[in-house]
Write a protein that holds these residues in place. Sequence first.
Motif, PDB file in Angstrom:
ATOM      1  N   PHE A   1      -9.475   0.803  -2.844  1.00 34.08           N
ATOM      2  CA  PHE A   1     -10.567   1.771  -2.829  1.00 34.08           C
ATOM      3  C   PHE A   1     -11.010   2.118  -4.251  1.00 34.08           C
ATOM      4  O   PHE A   1     -12.200   2.054  -4.589  1.00 34.08           O
ATOM      5  CB  PHE A   1     -10.133   3.041  -2.088  1.00 34.08           C
ATOM      6  CG  PHE A   1     -11.156   4.137  -2.120  1.00 34.08           C
ATOM      7  CD1 PHE A   1     -12.120   4.228  -1.132  1.00 34.08           C
ATOM      8  CD2 PHE A   1     -11.172   5.067  -3.146  1.00 34.08           C
ATOM      9  CE1 PHE A   1     -13.081   5.224  -1.169  1.00 34.08           C
ATOM     10  CE2 PHE A   1     -12.117   6.066  -3.200  1.00 34.08           C
ATOM     11  CZ  PHE A   1     -13.079   6.139  -2.209  1.00 34.08           C
TER      12      PHE A   1
ATOM     13  N   SER B   1     -12.124   6.030   3.746  1.00 36.68           N
ATOM     14  CA  SER B   1     -11.319   4.815   3.712  1.00 36.68           C
ATOM     15  C   SER B   1     -11.331   4.121   5.071  1.00 36.68           C
ATOM     16  O   SER B   1     -11.091   4.745   6.108  1.00 36.68           O
ATOM     17  CB  SER B   1      -9.876   5.156   3.324  1.00 36.68           C
ATOM     18  OG  SER B   1      -8.995   4.117   3.681  1.00 36.68           O
TER      19      SER B   1
ATOM     20  N   GLN C   1     -15.584  -1.043   0.885  1.00 38.36           N
ATOM     21  CA  GLN C   1     -16.202  -0.004   0.047  1.00 38.36           C
ATOM     22  C   GLN C   1     -17.365  -0.559  -0.775  1.00 38.36           C
ATOM     23  O   GLN C   1     -18.395   0.101  -0.944  1.00 38.36           O
ATOM     24  CB  GLN C   1     -15.150   0.624  -0.875  1.00 38.36           C
ATOM     25  CG  GLN C   1     -14.052   1.368  -0.137  1.00 38.36           C
ATOM     26  CD  GLN C   1     -14.561   2.514   0.725  1.00 38.36           C
ATOM     27  OE1 GLN C   1     -15.597   3.114   0.432  1.00 38.36           O
ATOM     28  NE2 GLN C   1     -13.853   2.805   1.806  1.00 38.36           N
TER      29      GLN C   1
END
Length: 477
Positions: free
Chosen positions: A395, A82, A25
């Motif tokens: 995340f 994700s 991420q």
Amino acid sequence: MNGAESQHDVVVVGGGLAGCEAAYQLAQRGLRVRLVEMKPHKRTPAQTSDRLAELVCSNSLRGAALSNAVGLLKEELRRVGSLALRCADETSVPAGGALAVDRERFAEAMTREIEAHPRITVEHREVTEIPAERPVILATGPLTSDALAASLAAAVGAEHLAYYDAIAPIVSADSIDWSRVWKQSRYGKGGAVRGDRAAQREQTAQPERAAQLEDAAERRDDAEAGDEAYVNCPFDEAQYKAFVQALVASDKVEARAFEEVRYFEGCLPCEVMAARGEQTLAFGPMKPVGLTDPRTGRRPYAVLQLRPEDEAATAYNLVGFQTRMKYAEQLRVFRMVPGLEEAEFLRMGSVHRNTFVDAPALLGPAMELRAMPGVHLAGQISGVEGYVESAAAGFVCAILLAQQLRNEPLRPPPPTTALGGILTHLGRKQPTYQPSNITWAHIAPLDPAHGKLRKRARYEVMAERALRDLDAWWAAG
């Protein structure tokens, strides 16, 4: 791309689900990441593969339905991009109403994505102390090495770092038979009167161990809670003895090969206490002193207490009943408790090796150690439990850190979402902080204007609201 000499903006320690998700991420947001993973040079006792994101236990990511809190969390992760959920969907295998994966193909897919990313550098070495580089994310999982755990303990205080998980089950408030239970704290103040406890000891033939267990259980009570802070499930003598026998005879989860079973006297599995003598629980977590059943006007023979798990009291914790019973056995035995015959279990109990910090005391709003600015924690070391929750914590940590590095105001996921529920759990103070899977109790309850809905309908409405709020939050980001 490999090599420690590469320039980087963020260091991530640990190549499990949380570390890989966080690294991905951050890299997707233009940041250069150095991901440090000790395999293949060293493995934890639970690991058998040299790939990243190895699933060391089950291959199941649990329920898929949106009426299930972890099902909602998975759908939210899909919507926000994700890596772990994309790879899980690509490598899924038939599993009825659950999402399960081919663990080898899953780890291969995750490893391939991480190693191929142009802004991620993978370095293979063991990290034995908190790196000096800032910012850094520690995502070393439940079996964090002794050396790194010692470095972390030195930084935050050893009393804030645990090496064993002792988790009691949680039940839905709506599934409690309220006609069979009542609300009352011991002596009306949440704590016990030491003099009465001393008198009780003098009257019992239990050995000194029972007194020690009683003291340990009492210290776990919330001494600052007001009256009605606890729900009491009363037992008569026959019910109590049958319950104890069921605990002793129940089928337990065997310790894994890498676990040295070292229970803390103040946090014993309930079946271990039961095996020490028929009356041990009655003078420990099930002692009835200071309690009066309003239906009889008398003190019951024994009491199992429930404590609210969230401010809205939508869920309750079975106080002092951490357990190694298998899940099916927990359902059978705990439904012998008066008032819990039809209980819906939001979380099952467990006891296992797990290194984690006292997140509510230590972590700030960006999952950053208050005592060490720039050091962030993600995954099970922060106190989440489960594959999906670990990826979600990675995340969220990455999103908040990226906002910090862009000098933007922090915009965490809304508390009405399952992703926001991860932060709710990490920030929710408890008498003794314990790791947890995502549950509906971590998600903000519905407005009373919705009226009283049946369980499934309520969860479906909460899921609809969560996805709506998540989409708005994500679009604004």
